[in-house]
Design a protein around this motif. Structure first.
Motif, mmCIF file in Angstrom:
data_model
loop_
_atom_site.group_PDB
_atom_site.id
_atom_site.type_symbol
_atom_site.label_atom_id
_atom_site.label_comp_id
_atom_site.label_asym_id
_atom_site.label_seq_id
_atom_site.Cartn_x
_atom_site.Cartn_y
_atom_site.Cartn_z
ATOM 1 N N PRO A 92 0.911 -1.286 -0.192
ATOM 2 C CA PRO A 92 -0.076 -0.057 -0.085
ATOM 3 C C PRO A 92 0.945 1.225 0.075
ATOM 4 C CG PRO A 92 -0.200 -1.144 2.080
ATOM 5 C CD PRO A 92 0.816 -2.106 1.204
ATOM 6 N N GLY A 93 0.344 2.395 -0.798
ATOM 7 C CA GLY A 93 1.264 3.686 -0.787
ATOM 8 C C GLY A 93 2.279 3.591 -1.629
ATOM 9 N N GLN A 94 2.461 2.416 -2.439
ATOM 10 C CA GLN A 94 3.644 2.403 -3.651
ATOM 11 C C GLN A 94 4.912 2.840 -2.921
ATOM 12 O OE1 GLN A 94 2.808 1.080 -6.592
ATOM 13 N NE2 GLN A 94 0.955 0.549 -5.333
ATOM 14 N N ALA A 95 5.363 1.993 -1.973
ATOM 15 C CA ALA A 95 6.706 2.174 -1.473
ATOM 16 C C ALA A 95 7.596 1.506 -2.335
ATOM 17 C CB ALA A 95 6.743 1.542 -0.291
ATOM 18 N N LEU A 96 8.769 2.175 -2.620
ATOM 19 C CA LEU A 96 9.852 1.907 -3.554
ATOM 20 C C LEU A 96 11.074 1.580 -2.410
ATOM 21 C CD1 LEU A 96 11.356 1.510 -6.247
ATOM 22 C CD2 LEU A 96 11.824 3.680 -6.151
ATOM 23 N N ASP B 167 5.333 6.910 -3.689
ATOM 24 C CA ASP B 167 4.932 7.522 -2.512
ATOM 25 C C ASP B 167 5.933 7.752 -1.602
ATOM 26 O OD1 ASP B 167 2.619 7.974 -3.952
ATOM 27 O OD2 ASP B 167 1.483 6.373 -3.105
ATOM 28 N N ARG B 168 6.751 6.536 -1.299
ATOM 29 C CA ARG B 168 7.781 6.880 -0.333
ATOM 30 C C ARG B 168 8.794 5.894 -0.656
ATOM 31 N NH1 ARG B 168 6.426 2.886 3.945
ATOM 32 N NH2 ARG B 168 4.676 1.559 3.265
ATOM 33 N N LEU B 169 10.129 6.102 -0.148
ATOM 34 C CA LEU B 169 11.293 5.261 -0.679
ATOM 35 C C LEU B 169 12.081 4.781 0.726
ATOM 36 C CD1 LEU B 169 13.625 4.700 -2.651
ATOM 37 C CD2 LEU B 169 14.566 6.907 -2.214
ATOM 38 N N LEU C 51 20.626 1.512 11.756
ATOM 39 C CA LEU C 51 20.189 2.653 11.611
ATOM 40 C C LEU C 51 18.944 2.873 10.523
ATOM 41 C CD1 LEU C 51 23.091 5.015 11.834
ATOM 42 C CD2 LEU C 51 21.929 4.416 13.592
ATOM 43 N N LEU C 52 18.005 3.363 11.099
ATOM 44 C CA LEU C 52 16.899 3.644 10.099
ATOM 45 C C LEU C 52 16.663 5.158 10.254
ATOM 46 C CD1 LEU C 52 14.833 3.054 7.972
ATOM 47 C CD2 LEU C 52 13.155 2.299 9.721
ATOM 48 N N ARG C 53 16.834 5.892 9.181
ATOM 49 C CA ARG C 53 17.194 7.353 9.269
ATOM 50 C C ARG C 53 16.429 8.109 8.176
ATOM 51 N NH1 ARG C 53 23.531 8.806 9.242
ATOM 52 N NH2 ARG C 53 23.900 8.170 6.900
ATOM 53 N N PRO C 54 15.585 9.567 8.219
ATOM 54 C CA PRO C 54 15.254 10.029 7.155
ATOM 55 C C PRO C 54 16.384 10.466 6.203
ATOM 56 C CG PRO C 54 14.614 11.062 9.338
ATOM 57 C CD PRO C 54 15.531 10.148 9.530
ATOM 58 N N LEU C 55 15.944 10.610 4.941
ATOM 59 C CA LEU C 55 16.931 11.073 4.094
ATOM 60 C C LEU C 55 16.474 12.588 3.395
ATOM 61 C CD1 LEU C 55 17.592 8.179 1.636
ATOM 62 C CD2 LEU C 55 19.406 9.478 2.664
ATOM 63 N N VAL C 56 17.024 13.363 3.094
ATOM 64 C CA VAL C 56 16.687 14.885 2.759
ATOM 65 C C VAL C 56 17.552 14.962 1.274
ATOM 66 C CG1 VAL C 56 16.770 17.082 2.947
ATOM 67 C CG2 VAL C 56 16.568 15.477 5.009
ATOM 68 N N VAL D 120 9.706 12.774 -2.562
ATOM 69 C CA VAL D 120 9.103 11.833 -1.709
ATOM 70 C C VAL D 120 9.597 11.632 -0.412
ATOM 71 C CG1 VAL D 120 8.577 10.398 -4.009
ATOM 72 C CG2 VAL D 120 10.440 9.859 -2.615
ATOM 73 N N PRO D 121 8.833 11.199 0.539
ATOM 74 C CA PRO D 121 9.536 11.110 1.868
ATOM 75 C C PRO D 121 10.433 9.804 1.778
ATOM 76 C CG PRO D 121 7.068 10.690 2.096
ATOM 77 C CD PRO D 121 7.482 10.983 0.749
ATOM 78 N N ALA D 122 11.647 9.909 2.239
ATOM 79 C CA ALA D 122 12.545 8.743 2.074
ATOM 80 C C ALA D 122 13.276 8.538 3.348
ATOM 81 C CB ALA D 122 13.583 9.296 1.082
ATOM 82 N N HIS D 123 13.692 7.456 3.399
ATOM 83 C CA HIS D 123 14.849 6.828 4.615
ATOM 84 C C HIS D 123 15.707 5.998 4.092
ATOM 85 C CE1 HIS D 123 10.825 7.928 6.757
ATOM 86 N NE2 HIS D 123 11.466 8.460 7.579
#
Length: 150
Positions: free
Chosen positions: A9-13, A54-56, A71-76, A105-108
């Motif tokens: 769901p949400g088309q995660a890549l 939608d997210r990565l 580590l799971l962290r946001p990417l900018v 896209v929101p990415a981590h």
């Protein structure tokens, strides 16, 4: 139709990067197997798929200090022109997706501590101890779409 590498769901890549023939470096491939794209490195050609998502989540091995944890962290998105056009850093790939295709896209990134990069298709004992946490973080990200508390 779901583009290659898109999941759930949400088309995660999901993109797992590394070399599965170099010990711990193959952990990104291992963790996204059947869920996403497996690549030796990030390339500019991935920008279109990133923009369509939608997210990565990018999963990679991390040459970490002793006693490090996953580590799971946001990417900018960031970065300017790079001389090497065959591979790009995760933040630069996000910037390319935004600049070329308008996708923000929101990415981590999920970084798994790696210790042995010698030739072979095996993980070090230290990395194998990290796999349960890495899988938990990956599952949480897929289910919640955000960084889970683990």
């Amino acid at each position: 139709r779901t583009p290659a590498g898109m999941s759930g769901p949400g088309q995660a890549l999901l993109i797992g990067i590394g070399n599965p023939l170099r010990g711990d470096d193959g952990v990104g491939w291992h963790l996204v197997e059947g869920l996403g794209l497996q690549r030796h490195q990030l390339t500019p050609e991935l920008a279109e798929a990133v923009a369509a998502a939608d997210r990565l989540l990018i999963v990679d091995a991390w040459l970490a200090p002793p006693r490090s944890r996953c580590l799971l962290r946001p990417l900018v998105a960031s970065g300017g022109w790079e001389r090497d056009t065959h591979r790009v850093a995760p933040a630069r790939l996000l910037a390319l997706a935004e600049q070329l295709f308008g996708g923000c896209v929101p990415a981590h990134e999920l970084l798994v501590p790696a210790f042995d990069f010698s030739w072979g298709e095996r993980f070090s004992p230290q990395l194998r101890r990290q796999l349960p946490r890495a899988r938990r973080l990956l599952r949480g990200w897929l289910q919640e779409g955000t960084v889970p508390h683990a």
